[in-house]
Enzyme design. Structure first.
Site, short mmCIF file in Angstrom:
data_model
loop_
_atom_site.label_atom_id
_atom_site.label_comp_id
_atom_site.label_asym_id
_atom_site.label_seq_id
_atom_site.Cartn_x
_atom_site.Cartn_y
_atom_site.Cartn_z
N TRP A 1 0.83 -1.21 0.00
CA TRP A 1 0.00 0.00 0.00
C TRP A 1 0.86 1.25 0.00
O TRP A 1 0.55 2.22 -0.70
CB TRP A 1 -0.98 -0.01 1.17
CG TRP A 1 -1.93 -1.18 1.10
CD1 TRP A 1 -2.03 -2.19 2.00
CD2 TRP A 1 -2.87 -1.47 0.07
NE1 TRP A 1 -2.98 -3.09 1.58
CE2 TRP A 1 -3.50 -2.68 0.41
CE3 TRP A 1 -3.23 -0.84 -1.12
CZ2 TRP A 1 -4.50 -3.27 -0.39
CZ3 TRP A 1 -4.22 -1.41 -1.93
CH2 TRP A 1 -4.84 -2.62 -1.55
N ASP B 1 -1.81 6.61 6.34
CA ASP B 1 -2.83 5.66 5.89
C ASP B 1 -3.06 4.70 7.05
O ASP B 1 -2.23 3.85 7.35
CB ASP B 1 -2.31 4.93 4.65
CG ASP B 1 -3.26 3.82 4.17
OD1 ASP B 1 -4.32 3.62 4.80
OD2 ASP B 1 -2.93 3.16 3.15
N LYS C 1 -12.07 -1.99 6.62
CA LYS C 1 -11.18 -2.80 7.46
C LYS C 1 -11.60 -2.76 8.94
O LYS C 1 -11.45 -3.72 9.64
CB LYS C 1 -9.73 -2.35 7.34
CG LYS C 1 -9.21 -2.29 5.91
CD LYS C 1 -8.67 -3.62 5.41
CE LYS C 1 -8.48 -3.65 3.90
NZ LYS C 1 -7.65 -2.61 3.34
C1 LIG Z 1 -7.00 -2.12 2.02
C2 LIG Z 1 -6.00 -1.06 2.13
C3 LIG Z 1 -5.91 -0.02 1.18
C4 LIG Z 1 -6.77 0.02 -0.06
O1 LIG Z 1 -8.02 0.42 0.23
P1 LIG Z 1 -9.16 0.61 -0.90
O2 LIG Z 1 -10.28 1.14 -0.09
O3 LIG Z 1 -9.40 -0.73 -1.49
O4 LIG Z 1 -8.64 1.58 -1.89
C5 LIG Z 1 -4.98 0.96 1.38
N1 LIG Z 1 -4.17 0.96 2.45
C6 LIG Z 1 -4.23 -0.01 3.39
C7 LIG Z 1 -3.31 0.04 4.56
C8 LIG Z 1 -5.14 -1.04 3.25
O5 LIG Z 1 -5.20 -2.03 4.17
#
Ligand SMILES: *Cc1c(COP(=O)(O)O)cnc(C)c1O
Length: 355
Positions: A100, A167, A191
């Protein structure tokens, strides 16, 4: 009986949230209308949006500190682009701790210079680099707090004078941090908060307005802030379920309470990985994630037996990501301690069977 859901995302949500959400799909607030068939400009929905936004700020301990919350669309993946669009004038610093982070770096490079301050790619991202320095003239520093795929988690965030952007898709609301250290936090809902379709973005307003480029409306945080996260039709169902989950968390005692439960689950499973000779962990011990536990069998010959055991125990979603292999137990807020115990029992069962 409901499965023990260790899915990495979309993932487990509290049962009572699912029940309330399903009821609102049929009859929302006693309106004799569905939540998903009323105007997003109606008072009933505006209340949902405002409640979700303020719960997020309250749970993070950011009230009165100059922060606002938005519920946007496009996933965390669109934030990889929106962050540099709104914050990158000349140069940004990024820490590369996995898939990511790498994707976030790729998007930032479209708009300016990116300094990769450190990377753990040399060891398939099984650790968090430390001791790096962040250029003092960077417009911001970006990191990924929890690496969902590799099972590593940043425990200590760097001290820096540049805005910290993070993030937190896979560990937001899971542990106590001083969130006021961050200039911008984003997290895809699916998540730890709700269904896919919305992304929480928490912004310290004074970090905006410093880039000279013109920003397309949908990518401009200021546009969304000015419209109270209603510039266009928001993802009404995803925002509603996120609100219910945040309310559930608040009723439980907030992040302090869930952190204890998350630590209990993590130590149950990590202790078993360390004790049981049939398993080995993937992530470096000091960087182990409390959300995503990555591990392997010490002998692949036991794969069939172990897979049969956990599937038989009602466990879902334990297969590892293809870039790591093995297994990944994702233990987000709504996963019960009971589910973690069931996983540990199946690992012990395997030992009895083949050990
Ligand atoms: C799942 C995830 C993403 C991607 O998220 P989307 O909503 O599918 O764009 C980005 N960063 C992390 C840390 C993730 O776990």
């Amino acid at each position: 009986m409901k499965k023990h859901n260790f899915s990495a995302g979309p993932c487990v949500l509290p049962q009572e949230v699912l029940k309330k959400a399903s009821e609102a799909v049929i009859n929302f607030n006693g309106l004799d209308l569905s939540l998903i068939e009323i105007s997003h400009r109606s008072k009933d929905f505006i209340d949902v949006m405002e409640n979700a936004r303020s719960l997020a700020i309250e749970l993070l301990g950011l009230e009165g500190k100059g922060y606002k919350a938005l519920f946007l669309q496009g996933g965390a993946s669109l934030e990889f682009l929106m962050v540099p669009y709104n914050l990158l004038e000349k140069k940004a610093a990024y820490l590369n701790t996995g898939t990511w982070s790498s994707k976030a770096i790729k998007e930032a490079k479209v708009l300016g210079e990116v300094v990769e301050v450190a990377s753990s790619k040399d060891a398939n991202f099984n650790y968090i680099p430390k001791g790096y320095s962040i250029p003092a003239d960077a417009d911001y520093f970006h990191c990924t707090s929890n690496n969902t795929i590799f099972g590593t988690q940043i425990k200590d965030f760097p001290e820096t004078n540049v805005p910290l952007v993070c993030d937190m898709s896979s560990d937001i609301f899971s542990r106590q941090l001083d969130f006021s250290k961050f200039g911008l936090i984003y997290a895809g809902a699916q998540k730890n908060m709700g269904p896919a379709g919305t992304t929480l973005v928490v912004i310290k307003e004074d970090i905006l307005g410093k880039v000279s480029r013109s920003i397309p409306s949908m990518l401009d945080y200021k546009v969304h802030l000015d419209k109270d996260s209603m510039f266009n039709t928001p993802a009404v169902f995803a925002v509603y379920v996120s609100m219910l989950t945040l309310q559930w968390l608040k009723d439980l005692g907030g992040i302090a309470a869930i952190e204890k439960i998350n630590e209990e689950k993590a130590s149950l499973v990590y202790n078993e990985i360390d004790r049981n000779p049939l398993f080995k962990g993937f992530a470096a011990t000091e960087d182990r994630s409390s959300m995503n536990v990555t591990f392997n069998l010490t002998d692949e010959a036991h794969k069939e037996a172990f897979d049969a055991l956990w599937k038989g125990a009602g466990i879902n979603g334990l297969n590892g990501h293809r870039s790591v292999g093995g297994y990944r137990a994702s233990m987000y807020n709504a996963l019960s301690v009971e589910s973690a115990k069931v996983l540990v029992e199946t690992m012990q069962e395997l030992e009895k069977k083949v050990g």
